[in-house]
Design an enzyme around this catalytic site. Structure first.
Site, PDB file in Angstrom:
ATOM      1  N   ASP A 184      -3.747   6.212  -6.820  1.00 12.81           N
ATOM      2  CA  ASP A 184      -3.873   5.649  -8.257  1.00 12.81           C
ATOM      3  C   ASP A 184      -5.565   5.752  -8.665  1.00 12.81           C
ATOM      4  O   ASP A 184      -6.428   6.642  -7.326  1.00 12.81           O
ATOM      5  CB  ASP A 184      -4.719   3.874  -7.616  1.00 12.81           C
ATOM      6  N   GLU A 268       1.016   6.167 -11.415  1.00 14.84           N
ATOM      7  CA  GLU A 268       0.965   5.128 -12.617  1.00 14.84           C
ATOM      8  C   GLU A 268       1.727   5.812 -13.798  1.00 14.84           C
ATOM      9  O   GLU A 268       1.017   7.010 -14.391  1.00 14.84           O
ATOM     10  CB  GLU A 268      -0.370   4.348 -12.802  1.00 14.84           C
ATOM     11  N   CYS A 332      -0.545  -8.051  -3.621  1.00 15.37           N
ATOM     12  CA  CYS A 332      -1.605  -7.601  -2.479  1.00 15.37           C
ATOM     13  C   CYS A 332      -0.659  -6.779  -2.254  1.00 15.37           C
ATOM     14  O   CYS A 332       0.660  -7.189  -1.878  1.00 15.37           O
ATOM     15  CB  CYS A 332      -1.636  -8.906  -1.928  1.00 15.37           C
ATOM     16  N   CYS A 335       1.334  -9.326   1.479  1.00 13.74           N
ATOM     17  CA  CYS A 335       2.791  -9.751   0.789  1.00 13.74           C
ATOM     18  C   CYS A 335       3.310 -10.448  -0.862  1.00 13.74           C
ATOM     19  O   CYS A 335       4.266 -10.826  -0.617  1.00 13.74           O
ATOM     20  CB  CYS A 335       2.530 -11.082   1.176  1.00 13.74           C
ATOM     21  N   CYS A 351      -6.796 -10.746  -0.514  1.00 15.51           N
ATOM     22  CA  CYS A 351      -5.606 -11.822  -0.656  1.00 15.51           C
ATOM     23  C   CYS A 351      -5.870 -13.396  -0.760  1.00 15.51           C
ATOM     24  O   CYS A 351      -6.430 -13.301   0.483  1.00 15.51           O
ATOM     25  CB  CYS A 351      -4.353 -10.935  -0.376  1.00 15.51           C
ATOM     26  N   CYS A 354      -2.227 -14.289   1.618  1.00  9.67           N
ATOM     27  CA  CYS A 354      -2.277 -14.345   2.824  1.00  9.67           C
ATOM     28  C   CYS A 354      -3.464 -13.347   3.692  1.00  9.67           C
ATOM     29  O   CYS A 354      -3.402 -13.492   4.746  1.00  9.67           O
ATOM     30  CB  CYS A 354      -1.302 -13.051   3.204  1.00  9.67           C
ATOM     31  N   ASP A 361      -8.639   0.074  -3.774  1.00  5.25           N
ATOM     32  CA  ASP A 361      -7.740   0.725  -4.553  1.00  5.25           C
ATOM     33  C   ASP A 361      -7.010   1.836  -3.891  1.00  5.25           C
ATOM     34  O   ASP A 361      -5.917   2.000  -4.061  1.00  5.25           O
ATOM     35  CB  ASP A 361      -9.342   2.534  -5.194  1.00  5.25           C
TER      36      ASP A 361
END
Ligand SMILES: [Zn+2]
Length: 397
Positions: A184, A268, A332, A335, A351, A354, A361
């Site tokens: 990332d 990405e 997340c 989940c 999150c 969850c 990052d």
């Protein structure tokens, strides 16, 4: 980057100066031709058409014809390459701009063995073959990379000559461990790996930034065309060059390390030019925090992200996969729930569904590691004019 001090004789220096002048003339001619071109218009002259025009120009101008055709054709090829880089969405390069006399002096020679070669004279000196100038001495300050394919000769504002040999990095063999890493990109952290490792691209230090500000103030006060102004500009250029060197060095080492440790590298598919073009907004946060975004623009460029990805693609060909940059920072990784509120702060992800918590990052890097590759680079493939800081990125020279 391996840069050496070139020591031409006065006669050779005259030849080198001519080469610079011709390369600049040809380059600016190409810039001129392309400046009338806009997306949607009939295509601007390509390399071959430009070569034809160069032949005509040489027929019309004896001073140009007296120069090296190798140097002049290479300037055209460099320009074509710069235009390609400009239209590459993954490359932060700006539009090729005018080269000014006394500022951007230099020329490039490719084709080792045919157009040039290098040999060592003694412990401290070597010689490089320059068309029309012959063997030119340089300081053998370190070993010349044996696989150097081209070189670039430059003259700085202080009149000193340098030569830099360019090497296309050799592919790094895959470790064969089946491991996938997600990376990332960020501003606070330049690159977060899904392994939890956080990488920082070196930027200017506190003292360097203070020195730069001081120099810029001094520059503002200096009279135009004065010797003092020239000196201050030179000092600023040196400071910037050192910073760029450090960033390149970081991208070099980091990319080698990553290519060596992982079989598949996922990043990405960010269209950096689109993100840096305007502060008006991004996918995650359209049209808000405009002031922070302006800083972010600079941060992205400074982080050397584009350079890192390009080096990775060169060193791990076929092993770099680009994933869709969809909400990676809000999803997340445990989940799959997507909620902007889960991004508690710049650094913390918690999150809301969850309760999973971790480095924001690294959470994003996990999502990228799990992401699906996009095939077509750049999506729609339509090149648009973009207003970015003018910044030319050619091959590493
Ligand atoms: Zn969750």
């Amino acid at each position: 980057m391996s840069r050496y001090r070139l020591i031409p004789t006065p006669a050779q220096e005259a030849v080198l100066r001519d080469h610079c002048r011709h390369a600049r003339y040809v380059w600016n001619l190409a810039v001129e031709q392309h400046s009338h071109w806009h997306p949607g218009r009939k295509s601007a002259p390509g390399y071959l058409e430009q070569c034809r025009q160069l032949t005509q120009a040489r027929a019309g101008y004896p001073w140009l014809a007296a120069g090296s055709q190798t140097v002049q054709q290479q300037a055209l090829r460099d320009f074509t390459q710069a235009m390609t880089a400009f239209f590459d969405p993954g490359n932060p390069a700006g539009r090729p701009s005018w080269r000014k006399a006394g500022r951007d002096e230099g020329f490039r020679i490719v084709g080792r063995g045919r157009q040039w070669d290098v040999r060592r004279l003694n412990r401290k000196a070597g010689e490089v073959w320059v068309p029309k100038a012959g063997w030119v001495r340089f300081r053998w300050s370190r070993a010349v990379p044996p696989d150097a394919k081209s070189y670039r000769v430059t003259q700085d504002r202080a009149g000193r000559w340098h030569i830099a040999f360019a090497v296309i990095p050799a592919p790094v063999p895959a470790p064969g461990n089946g491991q996938v890493v997600g990376i990332d990109r960020g501003v606070a952290v330049s690159a977060a790996l899904s392994t939890g490792q956080l990488l920082h691209c070196p930027g200017p230090g506190v003292r360097e930034r203070a020195r730069l500000r001081r120099l810029q103030r001094r520059l503002a006060r200096a009279k135009r065309g004065s010797t003092r102004r020239g000196r201050v500009k030179h000092a600023i250029a040196r400071l910037r060059a050192r910073e760029t060197d450090r960033r390149k060095d970081w991208a070099e080492k980091t990319s080698t390390g990553i290519a060596r440790r992982f079989d598949v590298i996922r990043v990405e598919d960010l269209k950096i030019p689109n993100m840096t073009r305007s502060a008006k907004g991004t996918r995650d946060n359209p049209g808000r925090n405009v002031r922070q975004k302006t800083g972010l623009n600079r941060g992205i460029l400074r982080s050397g992200w584009g350079l890192l990805v390009r080096r990775l693609e060169e060193k791990a060909p076929g092993r770099v996969e680009k994933t869709k940059p969809a909400l990676t920072s809000q999803r997340c990784s445990a989940c799959g729930q997507v909620d902007r509120a889960s991004r508690e702060s710049q650094a913390v992800f918690r999150c809301t569904a969850c309760g999973f918590a971790g480095n924001a990052d690294v959470n994003a890097a996990w999502n990228i590691a799990a992401g699906h590759a996009v095939t077509a680079r750049g999506g729609d493939g339509v090149a648009r004019p973009v207003n970015r800081e003018p910044h030319l990125l050619l091959q590493p020279a």
